[in-house]
Design a protein around this motif. Structure first.
Motif, PDB file in Angstrom:
ATOM      1  N   THR A 159      56.083  71.786  21.248  1.00  0.00           N
ATOM      2  CA  THR A 159      54.937  70.929  20.957  1.00  0.00           C
ATOM      3  C   THR A 159      55.171  69.564  21.600  1.00  0.00           C
ATOM      4  N   GLY A 160      54.091  68.879  21.969  1.00  0.00           N
ATOM      5  CA  GLY A 160      54.207  67.553  22.550  1.00  0.00           C
ATOM      6  C   GLY A 160      54.588  67.589  24.013  1.00  0.00           C
ATOM      7  N   THR A 161      54.886  66.414  24.540  1.00  0.00           N
ATOM      8  CA  THR A 161      55.205  66.263  25.969  1.00  0.00           C
ATOM      9  C   THR A 161      56.538  65.557  26.193  1.00  0.00           C
ATOM     10  N   VAL A 162      57.390  65.487  25.174  1.00  0.00           N
ATOM     11  CA  VAL A 162      58.687  64.815  25.320  1.00  0.00           C
ATOM     12  C   VAL A 162      59.564  65.610  26.277  1.00  0.00           C
ATOM     13  N   GLN A 163      60.152  64.927  27.231  1.00  0.00           N
ATOM     14  CA  GLN A 163      60.982  65.597  28.224  1.00  0.00           C
ATOM     15  C   GLN A 163      62.263  66.130  27.587  1.00  0.00           C
ATOM     16  N   THR A 164      62.635  67.343  27.956  1.00  0.00           N
ATOM     17  CA  THR A 164      63.861  67.948  27.417  1.00  0.00           C
ATOM     18  C   THR A 164      65.058  67.723  28.326  1.00  0.00           C
ATOM     19  N   CYS A 165      64.794  67.427  29.597  1.00  0.00           N
ATOM     20  CA  CYS A 165      65.853  67.129  30.565  1.00  0.00           C
ATOM     21  C   CYS A 165      65.538  65.780  31.196  1.00  0.00           C
ATOM     22  N   VAL A 166      66.469  64.845  31.091  1.00  0.00           N
ATOM     23  CA  VAL A 166      66.229  63.481  31.568  1.00  0.00           C
ATOM     24  C   VAL A 166      67.352  63.064  32.504  1.00  0.00           C
ATOM     25  N   ARG A 167      66.963  62.718  33.721  1.00  0.00           N
ATOM     26  CA  ARG A 167      67.909  62.171  34.697  1.00  0.00           C
ATOM     27  C   ARG A 167      67.434  60.782  35.116  1.00  0.00           C
ATOM     28  N   ARG A 168      68.277  60.072  35.838  1.00  0.00           N
ATOM     29  CA  ARG A 168      67.895  58.721  36.247  1.00  0.00           C
ATOM     30  C   ARG A 168      66.709  58.755  37.198  1.00  0.00           C
ATOM     31  N   THR A 169      66.589  59.830  37.950  1.00  0.00           N
ATOM     32  CA  THR A 169      65.499  59.939  38.916  1.00  0.00           C
ATOM     33  C   THR A 169      64.208  60.490  38.307  1.00  0.00           C
ATOM     34  N   GLY A 170      64.264  60.898  37.044  1.00  0.00           N
ATOM     35  CA  GLY A 170      63.068  61.450  36.409  1.00  0.00           C
ATOM     36  C   GLY A 170      63.437  62.463  35.354  1.00  0.00           C
ATOM     37  N   GLY A 171      62.417  63.123  34.793  1.00  0.00           N
ATOM     38  CA  GLY A 171      62.663  64.098  33.740  1.00  0.00           C
ATOM     39  C   GLY A 171      61.705  65.265  33.836  1.00  0.00           C
ATOM     40  N   SER A 172      61.943  66.278  32.994  1.00  0.00           N
ATOM     41  CA  SER A 172      61.100  67.473  33.001  1.00  0.00           C
ATOM     42  C   SER A 172      61.196  68.175  31.652  1.00  0.00           C
ATOM     43  N   VAL A 173      60.279  69.091  31.434  1.00  0.00           N
ATOM     44  CA  VAL A 173      60.287  69.928  30.233  1.00  0.00           C
ATOM     45  C   VAL A 173      60.595  71.347  30.690  1.00  0.00           C
ATOM     46  N   VAL A 174      61.850  71.766  30.545  1.00  0.00           N
ATOM     47  CA  VAL A 174      62.276  73.081  31.024  1.00  0.00           C
ATOM     48  C   VAL A 174      62.968  73.901  29.942  1.00  0.00           C
ATOM     49  N   ASP A 175      63.316  73.280  28.818  1.00  0.00           N
ATOM     50  CA  ASP A 175      63.959  73.988  27.713  1.00  0.00           C
ATOM     51  C   ASP A 175      62.863  74.466  26.764  1.00  0.00           C
ATOM     52  N   LEU A 176      62.754  75.777  26.610  1.00  0.00           N
ATOM     53  CA  LEU A 176      61.626  76.364  25.909  1.00  0.00           C
ATOM     54  C   LEU A 176      62.084  77.183  24.703  1.00  0.00           C
ATOM     55  N   SER A 177      61.181  77.280  23.721  1.00  0.00           N
ATOM     56  CA  SER A 177      61.413  78.080  22.526  1.00  0.00           C
ATOM     57  C   SER A 177      60.213  78.988  22.307  1.00  0.00           C
ATOM     58  N   PHE A 178      60.475  80.267  22.089  1.00  0.00           N
ATOM     59  CA  PHE A 178      59.428  81.238  21.787  1.00  0.00           C
ATOM     60  C   PHE A 178      59.841  82.021  20.542  1.00  0.00           C
ATOM     61  N   ALA A 179      58.870  82.672  19.924  1.00  0.00           N
ATOM     62  CA  ALA A 179      59.155  83.542  18.782  1.00  0.00           C
ATOM     63  C   ALA A 179      58.027  84.541  18.633  1.00  0.00           C
ATOM     64  N   THR A 180      58.323  85.670  18.019  1.00  0.00           N
ATOM     65  CA  THR A 180      57.263  86.614  17.688  1.00  0.00           C
ATOM     66  C   THR A 180      56.369  85.986  16.622  1.00  0.00           C
ATOM     67  N   PRO A 181      55.096  86.361  16.584  1.00  0.00           N
ATOM     68  CA  PRO A 181      54.151  85.678  15.686  1.00  0.00           C
ATOM     69  C   PRO A 181      54.584  85.619  14.226  1.00  0.00           C
ATOM     70  N   ALA A 182      55.232  86.677  13.726  1.00  0.00           N
ATOM     71  CA  ALA A 182      55.620  86.696  12.313  1.00  0.00           C
ATOM     72  C   ALA A 182      56.571  85.563  11.966  1.00  0.00           C
ATOM     73  N   VAL A 183      57.493  85.245  12.884  1.00  0.00           N
ATOM     74  CA  VAL A 183      58.433  84.158  12.610  1.00  0.00           C
ATOM     75  C   VAL A 183      57.888  82.820  13.109  1.00  0.00           C
ATOM     76  N   ALA A 184      57.028  82.832  14.144  1.00  0.00           N
ATOM     77  CA  ALA A 184      56.458  81.582  14.660  1.00  0.00           C
ATOM     78  C   ALA A 184      55.642  80.873  13.585  1.00  0.00           C
ATOM     79  N   ARG A 185      54.990  81.638  12.712  1.00  0.00           N
ATOM     80  CA  ARG A 185      54.198  81.026  11.637  1.00  0.00           C
ATOM     81  C   ARG A 185      55.072  80.306  10.613  1.00  0.00           C
ATOM     82  N   ARG A 186      56.365  80.631  10.606  1.00  0.00           N
ATOM     83  CA  ARG A 186      57.272  80.014   9.626  1.00  0.00           C
ATOM     84  C   ARG A 186      58.146  78.926  10.231  1.00  0.00           C
TER      85      ARG A 186
END
Length: 370
Positions: A159-186
């Protein structure tokens, strides 16, 4: 919160100091399950499960719950069962092309679908960008991961747009989390932790999973102690010696008994000695909040490193930008990081020497507590 399971994601960039700090964070935050990408090494321990290349691992805190059972592994992925959950750790190198990613995901999709009906959590560094998880642009790899997650029946937790990888030259969102719907709801409180130093260019990701019911296996395990516990600090040595002598007198003849029966009788004698010589401790053991080499000095150095990093990040956000000030604050931050890394290395070496000395000095071979 009672019954909630705590998860942590990290990428330690093959750094020994970053992995040491990661393990301290797992203990300090009472993390139940963690996925670490690019570990410095994967220990041959039952609470670690790594892939075939040493590029990703699933870690559970010792004593946090059921045993960790490796199910499948391959280059860049590992699947492990932990109680009612299946946890999949992922790492895909940024140096590999789109065709390699397509082949990687094509092999991984069927493995995840075969894990049903277990709740599945997938986490790691995909090195793919998409606006779906907060990147300003979507690249071909990002589109491929989006389609793969949809075909695999996975829900995105980012959720959101906070960068997960930050370097002096810039950052990116590359670390991801997924789950099956039954556990994602929790899933609750998914966030990128920006205020804690990791000694890596990747930030920690935390989230919790609420129990499906109060009778889940992990919840039951966490609420009980498997073996009786005794207050060894209150041991009465004279009573212990007397109880051992009495137990020896009452010990049956070994000639008419098998090995299992002898072991059972010996266990009963030891239990009687403990019950006589020291009081019982009830309830589960308190969680250990530090690793064996951690100290208040290291905590202070980490806090100083956090402060230096925040000062540098605040300076980068100011307008108009002052390059000279940014460079000065960055040098301060790097110096604080190097001091912390060196202090961790020396603390581990000192703890090891104390352990060896304790084994040599104690006739029972018991190390001194840290």
């Amino acid at each position: 919160m009672p019954g909630h399971l705590s998860f942590l994601q990290a990428n330690v960039n093959h750094s020994a100091a970053a992995q040491d700090l990661f393990l301290q964070t797992v203990a300090e935050w009472s993390v139940d399950v963690a996925v670490v990408s690019e570990p410095y090494y994967v220990p041959s321990q039952p609470h670690w499960a790594g892939d075939d290349e040493g590029s990703v691992a699933v870690v559970v805190r010792p004593g946090a719950g059921p045993p960790l059972i490796p199910r499948m592994r391959g280059p860049g992925y590992v699947v492990a069962a932990w109680g009612e959950y299946a946890v999949v750790g992922i790492y895909f190198s940024p140096n590999r092309n789109l065709a390699a990613l397509e082949q990687f995901l094509d092999a991984l999709g069927p493995l995840i679908r075969r894990l049903a009906p277990l709740p599945v959590i997938v986490a790691g560094d995909f090195n793919a960008k998409s606006s779906a998880w907060g990147s300003p642009v979507t690249d071909p790899k990002g589109r491929e991961v989006e389609e793969w997650a949809l075909a695999s029946g996975l829900s995105l937790l980012n959720t959101g747009t906070v960068q997960t990888c930050v370097r002096r030259t810039g950052g990116s969102v590359v670390d991801l989390s997924f789950a099956t719907p039954a556990v994602a709801r929790r899933v609750e409180g998914w966030k990128v932790v920006t205020e804690v130093e990791t000694l890596s260019d990747h930030r920690y990701i935390r989230f919790e999973v609420s129990p499906a019911s109060t009778s889940s296996p992990a919840s039951r395990f966490r609420g009980q102690s498997v073996f009786p516990r005794w207050a060894i600090s209150k041991l009465n040595r004279e009573l212990a010696e007397e109880a051992a002598i009495v137990g020896r007198w009452s010990f049956p003849s070994s000639q008419a008994m098998g090995v299992d029966e002898l072991a059972g009788c010996f266990g009963k004698v030891l239990h009687s000695v403990c019950r006589t010589a020291m009081p019982r401790v009830w309830g589960p053991p308190p969680p250990r909040r530090v690793v064996y080499w951690w100290s208040t000095e290291l905590a202070d150095l980490r806090a100083a490193c956090n402060a230096a990093r925040r000062a540098y990040c605040r300076s980068r956000r100011r307008r108009p930008q002052d390059v000279e000030r940014d460079d000065r604050l960055y040098r301060v931050y790097r110096a604080k990081r190097e001091i912390l890394q060196l202090a961790i290395s020396r603390a581990k070496e000192r703890a090891w020497l104390e352990l060896v000395e304790g084994l040599e000095n104690d006739p029972w071979g018991r190390p001194r507590p840290p």
